[in-house]
Motif scaffolding. Structure first.
Motif, PDB file in Angstrom:
ATOM      1  N   VAL A 134      41.202  24.531  51.398  1.00 15.95           N
ATOM      2  CA  VAL A 134      39.935  23.813  51.281  1.00 15.95           C
ATOM      3  C   VAL A 134      39.794  22.873  52.473  1.00 15.95           C
ATOM      4  O   VAL A 134      40.686  22.061  52.743  1.00 15.95           O
ATOM      5  CB  VAL A 134      39.872  23.007  49.971  1.00 15.95           C
ATOM      6  N   LEU A 152      31.935  21.937  52.905  1.00 20.99           N
ATOM      7  CA  LEU A 152      33.181  22.379  52.273  1.00 20.99           C
ATOM      8  C   LEU A 152      33.328  23.880  52.441  1.00 20.99           C
ATOM      9  O   LEU A 152      32.378  24.637  52.194  1.00 20.99           O
ATOM     10  CB  LEU A 152      33.191  22.019  50.786  1.00 20.99           C
ATOM     11  N   GLN A 159      36.272  27.125  51.539  1.00 25.20           N
ATOM     12  CA  GLN A 159      37.508  27.491  50.838  1.00 25.20           C
ATOM     13  C   GLN A 159      37.781  28.965  51.083  1.00 25.20           C
ATOM     14  O   GLN A 159      36.919  29.820  50.838  1.00 25.20           O
ATOM     15  CB  GLN A 159      37.405  27.205  49.340  1.00 25.20           C
ATOM     16  N   MET A 200      35.494  29.127  41.669  1.00 23.95           N
ATOM     17  CA  MET A 200      35.332  28.123  42.700  1.00 23.95           C
ATOM     18  C   MET A 200      33.884  27.933  43.147  1.00 23.95           C
ATOM     19  O   MET A 200      33.473  26.815  43.500  1.00 23.95           O
ATOM     20  CB  MET A 200      36.217  28.445  43.902  1.00 23.95           C
ATOM     21  N   TYR A 226      32.562  25.853  40.340  1.00 22.03           N
ATOM     22  CA  TYR A 226      33.385  24.657  40.203  1.00 22.03           C
ATOM     23  C   TYR A 226      32.974  23.601  41.229  1.00 22.03           C
ATOM     24  O   TYR A 226      32.746  22.428  40.898  1.00 22.03           O
ATOM     25  CB  TYR A 226      34.868  24.998  40.378  1.00 22.03           C
ATOM     26  N   TRP A 227      32.861  24.015  42.495  1.00 20.48           N
ATOM     27  CA  TRP A 227      32.486  23.062  43.535  1.00 20.48           C
ATOM     28  C   TRP A 227      31.024  22.673  43.426  1.00 20.48           C
ATOM     29  O   TRP A 227      30.639  21.562  43.834  1.00 20.48           O
ATOM     30  CB  TRP A 227      32.796  23.626  44.918  1.00 20.48           C
ATOM     31  N   LEU A 279      30.824  18.723  43.514  1.00 20.58           N
ATOM     32  CA  LEU A 279      30.115  18.063  44.613  1.00 20.58           C
ATOM     33  C   LEU A 279      28.847  17.374  44.134  1.00 20.58           C
ATOM     34  O   LEU A 279      28.465  16.326  44.663  1.00 20.58           O
ATOM     35  CB  LEU A 279      29.805  19.070  45.720  1.00 20.58           C
TER      36      LEU A 279
END
Length: 296
Positions: free
Chosen positions: A81, A102, A104, A123, A126-127, A131
């Motif tokens: 990340v 960001l 990943q 992900m 999730y982000w 965020l």
């Protein structure tokens, strides 16, 4: 595998955002149940709001005043990340602003992210939630909701400082929904009507509206689960209760739940910020259909 990339606008200076990213007390508010930070050697977070959060799985690789990099082991694979901060150029009527980028590595692309099991497939959403909560925290608002990965009860509440009918319209009128949710949608607003993310032309298997009380509530059958929300007046504000049910309790649909929770953060901002503009600048995952996202 592909690289996930997200860029978000935060109305706060880079120094304040960096503090929110690296202070363990702040991380425990907007990101994780537990966090330990000892720069430049340690950056870890875990607990019920983190996928496979029974123990920390991060290793700090780099940190300075404008960037943060850590490895995160997910599904037995090391992902990396990278988070970078830059001051936004140009006029910012609400005050100083920061662009956070960001990335990943090692994340399934589209549409594998929808069907491939494991934490890496979470992900993208999730982000989206994490965020969004960071934006609220850095801009001085209390984060709205977090996802508990230890529970199969998918239920959340948001208190919105707006009239109930205005909130109802933003949840059911396609043009308004697309503004705050950032996703194209076509709707037949009656019981038995279609609800199509991406639009009718792009979605051959739309969800169906199974219950509708105008101004109050709606339930939508997504084939493998039912999504319901209800609005109630609450001291001049609107209380939105949001629930997902009817799914396999052994495999809760956390991916979609995270996405909806992230959307509710933006819904509150949409109604409460006088000169609102979408916080998302970019959301990229290899293979995502062109035109699906409407606010980046």
């Amino acid at each position: 595998m592909s690289t996930l990339r997200k860029r978000i606008r935060i109305t706060a200076p880079p120094r304040a955002v960096h503090q929110a990213l690296t202070d363990r007390a702040a991380l425990r508010v907007w990101l994780a149940e537990h966090a330990e930070v000892e720069l430049p050697h340690r950056y870890e977070f875990w607990g019920r709001f983190t996928p496979s959060g029974e123990a920390p799985h991060q290793r700090l690789r780099h940190v300075d005043d404008s960037s943060l990099r850590f490895d995160w082991d997910l599904d037995g694979v090391t992902t990396t990340v990278d988070i970078g901060l830059t001051a936004e150029t140009g006029p910012a009527p609400e005050g100083a602003a920061t662009l956070l980028t960001l990335t990943q590595t090692g994340i399934p692309g589209w549409p594998d992210v929808l069907t491939e099991p494991g934490d890496r497939s979470l992900m993208h959403t999730y982000w989206a939630l994490a965020l969004a909560n960071l934006v609220d925290y850095a801009e001085g608002r209390d984060p709205v909701v977090r996802c508990d990965f230890t529970s199969a009860e998918l239920r959340g509440e948001v208190l919105i400082d707006a009239d109930r009918l205005a909130v109802y319209e933003s949840l059911t009128e396609p043009e308004q929904f697309s503004r705050w949710a950032g996703v194209k949608v076509d709707v037949e607003l009656h019981e038995g009507g279609r609800w199509a993310m991406g639009g009718f032309d792009a979605n051959p298997h739309p969800a169906r509206i199974t219950a509708l009380r105008p101004g109050r509530s709606m339930s939508v059958d997504w084939h493998d689960m039912v999504q319901s929300w209800e609005l109630a007046d609450s001291g001049g504000r609107t209380r939105l209760t949001f629930v997902q049910s009817g799914f396999d309790q052994a495999a809760p649909p956390f991916d979609g739940w995270l996405g909806w929770l992230g959307g509710l953060v933006e819904l509150r901002r949409f109604h409460e910020i006088k000169r609102w503009r979408p916080m998302w600048v970019e959301q990229h995952l290899e293979g995502i259909p062109e035109g699906l996202f409407t606010n980046t």
